[in-house]
Every structure is written in structure tokens, then in C-alpha cells.
Design a protein around this motif. Sequence first.
Motif, PDB file in Angstrom:
ATOM      1  N   UNK A 271     -13.756 -19.207 -25.626  1.00 55.68           N
ATOM      2  CA  UNK A 271     -12.764 -19.277 -24.568  1.00 55.68           C
ATOM      3  C   UNK A 271     -13.215 -19.011 -23.153  1.00 55.68           C
ATOM      4  N   UNK A 272     -14.253 -18.169 -22.967  1.00 58.36           N
ATOM      5  CA  UNK A 272     -14.514 -17.745 -21.597  1.00 58.36           C
ATOM      6  C   UNK A 272     -14.967 -18.913 -20.716  1.00 58.36           C
ATOM      7  N   UNK A 273     -15.744 -19.840 -21.245  1.00 61.89           N
ATOM      8  CA  UNK A 273     -16.186 -20.991 -20.453  1.00 61.89           C
ATOM      9  C   UNK A 273     -15.131 -22.083 -20.406  1.00 61.89           C
ATOM     10  N   UNK A 274     -14.486 -22.339 -21.541  1.00 57.39           N
ATOM     11  CA  UNK A 274     -13.548 -23.458 -21.601  1.00 57.39           C
ATOM     12  C   UNK A 274     -12.301 -23.201 -20.767  1.00 57.39           C
ATOM     13  N   UNK A 275     -11.725 -22.004 -20.893  1.00 59.34           N
ATOM     14  CA  UNK A 275     -10.526 -21.693 -20.106  1.00 59.34           C
ATOM     15  C   UNK A 275     -10.871 -21.583 -18.622  1.00 59.34           C
ATOM     16  N   UNK A 276     -12.001 -20.946 -18.318  1.00 61.55           N
ATOM     17  CA  UNK A 276     -12.403 -20.817 -16.913  1.00 61.55           C
ATOM     18  C   UNK A 276     -12.703 -22.181 -16.306  1.00 61.55           C
ATOM     19  N   UNK A 277     -13.395 -23.043 -17.061  1.00 63.99           N
ATOM     20  CA  UNK A 277     -13.711 -24.372 -16.553  1.00 63.99           C
ATOM     21  C   UNK A 277     -12.461 -25.203 -16.323  1.00 63.99           C
ATOM     22  N   UNK A 278     -11.534 -25.170 -17.281  1.00 63.12           N
ATOM     23  CA  UNK A 278     -10.289 -25.929 -17.131  1.00 63.12           C
ATOM     24  C   UNK A 278      -9.486 -25.428 -15.932  1.00 63.12           C
ATOM     25  N   UNK A 279      -9.395 -24.103 -15.778  1.00 57.24           N
ATOM     26  CA  UNK A 279      -8.637 -23.547 -14.654  1.00 57.24           C
ATOM     27  C   UNK A 279      -9.283 -23.905 -13.323  1.00 57.24           C
ATOM     28  N   UNK A 280     -10.615 -23.871 -13.268  1.00 60.95           N
ATOM     29  CA  UNK A 280     -11.311 -24.240 -12.028  1.00 60.95           C
ATOM     30  C   UNK A 280     -11.098 -25.715 -11.696  1.00 60.95           C
ATOM     31  N   UNK A 281     -11.146 -26.582 -12.696  1.00 61.28           N
ATOM     32  CA  UNK A 281     -10.864 -28.000 -12.456  1.00 61.28           C
ATOM     33  C   UNK A 281      -9.431 -28.199 -11.961  1.00 61.28           C
ATOM     34  N   UNK A 282      -8.478 -27.493 -12.562  1.00 63.82           N
ATOM     35  CA  UNK A 282      -7.083 -27.603 -12.123  1.00 63.82           C
ATOM     36  C   UNK A 282      -6.940 -27.158 -10.677  1.00 63.82           C
ATOM     37  N   UNK A 283      -7.577 -26.047 -10.340  1.00 64.83           N
ATOM     38  CA  UNK A 283      -7.464 -25.507  -8.986  1.00 64.83           C
ATOM     39  C   UNK A 283      -8.050 -26.488  -7.976  1.00 64.83           C
ATOM     40  N   UNK A 284      -9.178 -27.099  -8.318  1.00 62.97           N
ATOM     41  CA  UNK A 284      -9.774 -28.084  -7.415  1.00 62.97           C
ATOM     42  C   UNK A 284      -8.841 -29.278  -7.238  1.00 62.97           C
ATOM     43  N   UNK A 285      -8.264 -29.767  -8.340  1.00 63.56           N
ATOM     44  CA  UNK A 285      -7.366 -30.918  -8.272  1.00 63.56           C
ATOM     45  C   UNK A 285      -6.162 -30.635  -7.382  1.00 63.56           C
ATOM     46  N   UNK A 286      -5.611 -29.429  -7.497  1.00 64.96           N
ATOM     47  CA  UNK A 286      -4.418 -29.075  -6.737  1.00 64.96           C
ATOM     48  C   UNK A 286      -4.746 -28.854  -5.259  1.00 64.96           C
ATOM     49  N   UNK A 287      -5.819 -28.129  -4.986  1.00 56.93           N
ATOM     50  CA  UNK A 287      -6.149 -27.788  -3.601  1.00 56.93           C
ATOM     51  C   UNK A 287      -6.592 -28.998  -2.794  1.00 56.93           C
ATOM     52  N   UNK A 288      -7.070 -30.026  -3.446  1.00 59.79           N
ATOM     53  CA  UNK A 288      -7.514 -31.221  -2.721  1.00 59.79           C
ATOM     54  C   UNK A 288      -6.435 -32.296  -2.665  1.00 59.79           C
ATOM     55  N   UNK A 289      -5.225 -31.986  -3.126  1.00 59.64           N
ATOM     56  CA  UNK A 289      -4.088 -32.916  -3.086  1.00 59.64           C
ATOM     57  C   UNK A 289      -2.884 -32.168  -2.506  1.00 59.64           C
ATOM     58  N   UNK A 290      -2.685 -32.218  -1.211  1.00 65.07           N
ATOM     59  CA  UNK A 290      -1.652 -31.390  -0.553  1.00 65.07           C
ATOM     60  C   UNK A 290      -0.256 -31.528  -1.153  1.00 65.07           C
ATOM     61  N   UNK A 291       0.158 -32.750  -1.484  1.00 58.80           N
ATOM     62  CA  UNK A 291       1.500 -32.907  -2.041  1.00 58.80           C
ATOM     63  C   UNK A 291       1.613 -32.254  -3.418  1.00 58.80           C
ATOM     64  N   UNK A 292       0.573 -32.381  -4.228  1.00 59.04           N
ATOM     65  CA  UNK A 292       0.577 -31.741  -5.537  1.00 59.04           C
ATOM     66  C   UNK A 292       0.545 -30.224  -5.378  1.00 59.04           C
ATOM     67  N   UNK A 293      -0.205 -29.726  -4.410  1.00 62.35           N
ATOM     68  CA  UNK A 293      -0.246 -28.289  -4.147  1.00 62.35           C
ATOM     69  C   UNK A 293       1.150 -27.769  -3.815  1.00 62.35           C
ATOM     70  N   UNK A 294       1.860 -28.491  -2.977  1.00 61.57           N
ATOM     71  CA  UNK A 294       3.208 -28.057  -2.584  1.00 61.57           C
ATOM     72  C   UNK A 294       4.129 -27.982  -3.808  1.00 61.57           C
TER      73      UNK A 294
END
Length: 453
Positions: A271-294
Amino acid sequence: MDVARDLAELPLPPSTGGLPWLGDSLAFGRDPMAYLVEKYREYGPVFEVSLPGEPVVVLAGVEANRFANKEGKALFASRSTYLELVRELGSDLNMIVLEGEQHELFRRAGRVGYSKGALNRSVGEAVAILRRELSEVANGQRVDAFVFLQRAVSLQLGVVATQTPADEVVDDLVVFMRTLMLVYLAGLWPKAVTRMPRFRRVKARALAFAKEIVDGHRDNPPTTDSYESVEGEDGRARDLIDDFLDAHAKDPESMPMDAVYAAALGPFLAGQDTVAGTTAFMLHAVLTRPQLLERARAEADALFAAGTPSAKQLQGAKVLRGIVAETLRRFPVAPLLTRRAAETFEFAGHRVEAGRKVFIAQTLTHFLSEHFDAPLDFEVERGRAAGGTLAPFGVGPHTCPGAGLGERLAMLDLAVLLHTTDFELPRRGEKLRMRTLPPAPKDFMLRMRPRRP
């Protein structure tokens, strides 16, 4: 009919050839899935790639996924691939190397403890851990998002899966698990690394922690058969470790004590790599898409409006749920499975011989336009995927048992991050770069500060 003769008359999988001496290693190393998609288009659902150590047969496409689900138990073996790694946990017996009835025994023991419901009891503690870790770095310093989340998730898994704080040993667990991956799965580090003093020290502390977890459960048995919270200081609910101890008590030969100790490290390994990796990918996707972030931040704020949300409320968060689902499709953290052919078999008109190393590229379908429109785009509102085309957690009998738990924990962590923290990407517009193992954003550096009301 002479089945052996008929198999012998079939052609072997076509070879991609690759470069002299290097084979396919350079192109595969840069972007494994993009390279496999290219070769799938060229050669079809079965082909051979040349990688360091030995050539590997690749099975890909929806045909391969359905074949692995149907025939995987009989035709594919994982023991030789993972046995050396598992032995570093102190036992030859572990879910990922076992087959048949013994595999089913271990899988039954972990069924509830690894389920998404396991988070129900510990939502508040998981939130508190991430908030505490954020308080240490949310001061404007640059932080590698994946490295930060790797530590936080390890601490959360200690409480969620085993009800045991991992604060004193978390850094050792991260180094221990990362070394196992790089030596035994990626083959990027030599086995000599495992004989070095530093690795021996972190391994000793990790194994001692596993023993502490199990012995603590044995000395303090659960006061209820429920996996939910228990009122009162002396009460304790059941969890993953209790179920493995019960399996040991019922069948100590099939589930010896050393296997229970090794199972205590399972949540961290898986879990430590898979959950951390998935969460980091999600955070990148959201932070680079302003409307999705909102949209996502508004939903996270609504979840926490009356305090810590329940697991049921979390499941009802449609935007966050769509983000995690699309992340698992677009950025799968377990993109392929490594196996050995247990016997010679036919697939797609070709002969795969017994003993051959096999990659089942079960997520290759995620990147095919015949299954997903504009597959490289990140679209939260995608419709339901057709059968056999979406497989972020594997295929066949060894499908990840903790998939539901990991998915829900990643979703919770994204909600906490968006609700509590303001982020600044130091280099705006920079293209996402990828780590190969574990799959995660590479050098995804953030500045984090407490979010202003």
C-alpha cells in the motif's frame, strides 16, 4: 488428438528485436506502457521483448485480460518471480507466491482486513495523521509530493490495517520496501545491496515491528467480532492481524507463525507506494486543471463541513470518486503483472513455452482508443468501461486484495489535502514526468501552506 504435437507446431511469439546489446530496455525504460502499446499495434496481442536478464513474452489487449482471468490459475505462476522478495519478510509463505488451496486460505484471512470497510473504523485517525504530517511541511518549503505522501500513507496504514502506530519505524519501512522493489522487482539494484549494513539495520527494525504488531494483538485480543469502532478505552475491534492469527490457530501447518509475522508487513508492502502514487497523480491532475480543482475543492469542503466525514459520505462524493477512477485508468500504479508460464500453452495462435517469463500487460487496454475515447486525456466523467478493458488492480486469481481499501484511502487523502491546504506549483506548465518503479509523478515539487478561510 496429440495436444503436445499440435502445440509444438505453433509459432513462437514474434520478437520485437530491439537494439544490439540493449534490446528494448531503453525505450521500455522511458515509458513502458507507451512502448508496449506501440508494439501491440505492430505485432498483436502476444510478442517478445528483449530486456536485461532474459527476454519476456508480453500478453496484451482485452483478449489477454480475459484469457488471464479464465486460465490464470492454471497457466501462470508467481512464486519464482516474488519468492526472493517474500523471503526478506521472514517467510516462504505469502499470498503473492502461493497457489491453489493455500492461496485461498491466505486470501480468506485478509478478505475483511483488506476491504474498503476496514477504513470505516479509522477515518478520523487517518485524517489526523495526514493533518499532522501537513503541519510539518505546510510552511512554503518545496516538497516532493510523492515522498511526502509515501511517509504519510505508511503511518496511516499502520493504524488503519493493524491499529498499531508506525511513527518510530516509518522511515525504515519506506527504505526497506523501496529496496525490495528496486532489487527484486525492477532489477535496477544488485542483490548485494541487501547484504549492506544499512539494509540489514532497516530490515531488522521492520521485522521487529512486524513481531511487535502480532504479539500486541495476541496479548490484547479483540473484545468484539466487529471491525467497527469500540467504545471505551479497553475495547478493541477486530482487524487484519486478528484474522491471520485465527487462521494460524485453526491450521498452524498451512499458516505458520512466521507467515503471520510476514503478513503484518503486507499492508506496507502493498500500500505505501500504490496509495501514495495514486494520490500524487490525483493531486497533479487536479492542481493543473483549475475548473476541476474548483469542483473537487467545493466537494471536499462540503464533506468536512460538519467535521470528519464518514466512509459512507466519502463514497457519495461523485467528483472525488470520478477523479480516483480516472486516475487509476490513466495512471495505473500496477500497470502490468510479472509471471512465469506454469506449462506450455497457446495464446492467439502462438506457443508460449513452460518456464518463460511473462508480462500480462492488463492496463494496456486503458490506452487504446477502441476502448476509451481520447485515452491520453483525463476525463472525470467517462462512462462505464466494457468488461475486460479496465484492470488497474490486476487480473486472475492474484488480483490485489486491498484494492478497495487503497482506493478509498487515496480518495480521503485527496479530500483532506484540498480542504486544508493551498498549493503552489513552483514551475507552472511543466509536463508531468514519471517514475517507473514505483509508478508515480517524478520531481512533483509543491509549496504548501495552510489554506486561508
